[in-house]
Design a protein around this motif. Structure first.
Motif, PDB file in Angstrom:
ATOM      1  N   TYR A 229       0.825  -1.212   0.000  1.00 54.45           N
ATOM      2  CA  TYR A 229       0.000   0.000   0.000  1.00 54.45           C
ATOM      3  C   TYR A 229       0.859   1.261   0.000  1.00 54.45           C
ATOM      4  O   TYR A 229       0.645   2.183  -0.797  1.00 54.45           O
ATOM      5  N   TYR A 230       1.860   1.296   0.878  1.00 53.75           N
ATOM      6  CA  TYR A 230       2.699   2.490   0.981  1.00 53.75           C
ATOM      7  C   TYR A 230       3.576   2.681  -0.251  1.00 53.75           C
ATOM      8  O   TYR A 230       3.753   3.805  -0.736  1.00 53.75           O
ATOM      9  N   ILE A 231       4.132   1.598  -0.788  1.00 58.74           N
ATOM     10  CA  ILE A 231       4.993   1.725  -1.970  1.00 58.74           C
ATOM     11  C   ILE A 231       4.199   2.257  -3.159  1.00 58.74           C
ATOM     12  O   ILE A 231       4.666   3.145  -3.891  1.00 58.74           O
ATOM     13  N   TYR A 285       1.190  15.852   9.293  1.00 56.55           N
ATOM     14  CA  TYR A 285       2.018  16.383  10.374  1.00 56.55           C
ATOM     15  C   TYR A 285       1.954  15.471  11.598  1.00 56.55           C
ATOM     16  O   TYR A 285       2.998  15.113  12.185  1.00 56.55           O
ATOM     17  N   TYR A 286       0.753  15.082  11.997  1.00 55.13           N
ATOM     18  CA  TYR A 286       0.619  14.206  13.168  1.00 55.13           C
ATOM     19  C   TYR A 286       1.216  12.826  12.899  1.00 55.13           C
ATOM     20  O   TYR A 286       1.741  12.183  13.820  1.00 55.13           O
ATOM     21  N   SER A 287       1.136  12.374  11.666  1.00 49.90           N
ATOM     22  CA  SER A 287       1.775  11.101  11.337  1.00 49.90           C
ATOM     23  C   SER A 287       3.290  11.187  11.500  1.00 49.90           C
ATOM     24  O   SER A 287       3.915  10.270  12.033  1.00 49.90           O
ATOM     25  N   LEU A 305       6.654   7.410   6.977  1.00 50.02           N
ATOM     26  CA  LEU A 305       7.257   8.741   7.039  1.00 50.02           C
ATOM     27  C   LEU A 305       7.437   9.329   5.642  1.00 50.02           C
ATOM     28  O   LEU A 305       7.128  10.506   5.400  1.00 50.02           O
ATOM     29  N   THR A 306       7.935   8.513   4.716  1.00 55.10           N
ATOM     30  CA  THR A 306       8.093   8.971   3.334  1.00 55.10           C
ATOM     31  C   THR A 306       6.749   9.355   2.715  1.00 55.10           C
ATOM     32  O   THR A 306       6.628  10.366   2.017  1.00 55.10           O
ATOM     33  N   TYR A 307       5.753   8.546   2.993  1.00 53.42           N
ATOM     34  CA  TYR A 307       4.405   8.810   2.472  1.00 53.42           C
ATOM     35  C   TYR A 307       3.865  10.137   3.000  1.00 53.42           C
ATOM     36  O   TYR A 307       3.296  10.943   2.244  1.00 53.42           O
ATOM     37  N   ALA A 308       4.039  10.402   4.300  1.00 59.85           N
ATOM     38  CA  ALA A 308       3.541  11.641   4.888  1.00 59.85           C
ATOM     39  C   ALA A 308       4.260  12.861   4.315  1.00 59.85           C
ATOM     40  O   ALA A 308       3.636  13.886   4.011  1.00 59.85           O
ATOM     41  N   LEU A 309       5.578  12.771   4.146  1.00 58.59           N
ATOM     42  CA  LEU A 309       6.337  13.892   3.578  1.00 58.59           C
ATOM     43  C   LEU A 309       5.946  14.157   2.129  1.00 58.59           C
ATOM     44  O   LEU A 309       5.782  15.315   1.714  1.00 58.59           O
ATOM     45  N   MET A 311       3.103  13.431   0.774  1.00 54.87           N
ATOM     46  CA  MET A 311       1.745  13.944   0.741  1.00 54.87           C
ATOM     47  C   MET A 311       1.735  15.462   0.918  1.00 54.87           C
ATOM     48  O   MET A 311       1.005  16.186   0.218  1.00 54.87           O
ATOM     49  N   ILE A 312       2.567  15.967   1.830  1.00 54.44           N
ATOM     50  CA  ILE A 312       2.671  17.421   2.008  1.00 54.44           C
ATOM     51  C   ILE A 312       3.237  18.081   0.749  1.00 54.44           C
ATOM     52  O   ILE A 312       2.716  19.105   0.270  1.00 54.44           O
ATOM     53  N   ALA A 313       4.301  17.491   0.181  1.00 54.81           N
ATOM     54  CA  ALA A 313       4.917  18.068  -1.026  1.00 54.81           C
ATOM     55  C   ALA A 313       3.947  18.050  -2.203  1.00 54.81           C
ATOM     56  O   ALA A 313       3.812  19.041  -2.933  1.00 54.81           O
ATOM     57  N   GLN A 314       3.236  16.937  -2.376  1.00 57.83           N
ATOM     58  CA  GLN A 314       2.335  16.808  -3.518  1.00 57.83           C
ATOM     59  C   GLN A 314       1.190  17.822  -3.435  1.00 57.83           C
ATOM     60  O   GLN A 314       0.849  18.470  -4.428  1.00 57.83           O
ATOM     61  N   HIS A 315       0.589  17.980  -2.250  1.00 58.09           N
ATOM     62  CA  HIS A 315      -0.498  18.949  -2.107  1.00 58.09           C
ATOM     63  C   HIS A 315       0.002  20.372  -2.322  1.00 58.09           C
ATOM     64  O   HIS A 315      -0.709  21.202  -2.916  1.00 58.09           O
TER      65      HIS A 315
END
Length: 331
Positions: A229-231, A285-287, A305-309, A311-315
């Motif tokens: 899922y994460y990959i 952020y909370y993740s 952690l990579t997914y959360a970072l 997600m912020i960059a993509q948005h």
């Protein structure tokens, strides 16, 4: 068109709610049955009003018009909050039933936590045992997202109408531009195919993830599902970020001027875009805080952690690209 689509599903949801609540007429307050009926009437009247008058710029009875539109807007927001609360309560009860024994659940329902809208003395009699009742119950909870989207959709349109009250439009400053959709020219076809492949792949990954996590009892299979899922999401978010950056770079070579005119619709689009992104920023952020503070750190934590970072960059890159596109003059 989108408003009518959500309105139809909202009406179906109201029919399901009426059928479900009618099964418990003996132990329900009358307001629980009257509410979906009134809501269905409101949806029909409002949809007809917006379909006929969404493009109007009113110049008579300005204060009365603004008051009526703002009352309609707040009503939609109240319906939205009610739907979100009802859906959250249902999920909480479902979680409670799943994690607790049947005896403790009955004790809580009868003694301390009566079901919302039911008389506590008769809560034990309100059992949904028939097949039709179960269909109504499951049906209207599955349709809640459409009702939530309808309320937000209608709120946005009413807000634009409220902003347009008394507004004068300079017809000479706007150019009429008709989009010509060429399916097999340039890169339109490639983009559509890549989008469909990504959509189908995402649905497949989501289904596999849900099945393996909910049905499997082995921790290794759950870890494999989480890793898959994460990959997949990391790859998609990385590609989306690169595409948005590329689009913003292309805008730098665009010869069109920026549109600086006041436009309530565009202002609302930007506000909704930024407001919706705040929720995802908060989740990411909370993740990140939870991952950094947790121990031990394994592969799943690194992927999360990579997914959360990303997600912020993509948005961030996506919002910049969309906002720049909204402010471009037609060719």
């Amino acid at each position: 068109g989108g408003l009518i689509l959500f309105a139809i599903f909202s009406l179906v949801m109201d029919v399901f709610k009426i059928g479900y609540y009618s099964s418990f007429y003996s132990c329900l307050s009358a307001i629980k049955i009257i509410y979906p009926i009134v809501q269905a009437i409101f949806v029909v009247v409002q949809t007809y009003f917006l379909w006929m008058s969404a493009k109007d710029c009113v110049h008579v009875h300005l204060n009365v018009t603004r008051c009526g539109l703002m009352l309609t807007l707040t009503t939609n927001l109240a319906v939205w909050m009610s739907a979100v609360t009802d859906e959250s309560v249902h999920k909480a009860h479902s979680k409670l039933k799943k994690n607790m024994t049947e005896e403790i659940f009955r004790w809580l329902m009868r003694g301390n936590l009566p079901v919302a809208g039911m008389r506590s003395s008769s809560a034990g009699e309100c059992n949904c045992n028939s097949q039709i009742c179960q269909i109504f119950k499951n049906g209207y909870f599955w349709l809640y997202p459409f009702n939530i989207e309808y309320s937000l959709f209608a709120s946005a349109m009413v807000y634009v109408m409220w902003k347009n009250v008394g507004r004068f439009i300079d017809h000479h400053s706007h150019h009429i531009h008709r989009l010509k959709f060429r399916l097999f020219r340039r890169t339109f076809f490639v983009g559509i195919m890549l989008g469909l492949i990504t959509l189908v792949s995402g649905l497949g990954v989501l289904i596999l993830y849900e099945v393996q996590v909910n049905s499997s009892t082995e921790s290794s299979k759950k870890s494999q599902a989480l890793t898959m899922y994460y990959i997949f999401n990391i790859v998609c978010l990385g590609l989306m970020s690169l595409v948005c950056i590329g689009g913003s770079v292309i805008y730098r070579f665009d010869k069109r001027d920026m549109d600086r005119h006041k436009n309530p619709t565009r202002t609302l689009d930007v506000a909704l875009l930024m407001g919706a992104a705040l929720g995802q920023y908060a989740i990411s952020y909370y993740s990140i805080v939870a991952i950094v503070a947790s121990t031990p750190r394994d592969v799943i934590s690194a992927l999360n952690l990579t997914y959360a970072l990303l997600m912020i960059a993509q948005h961030t890159f996506q919002n910049i690209f969309i906002i720049e596109g909204l402010h471009r003059q037609p060719p």
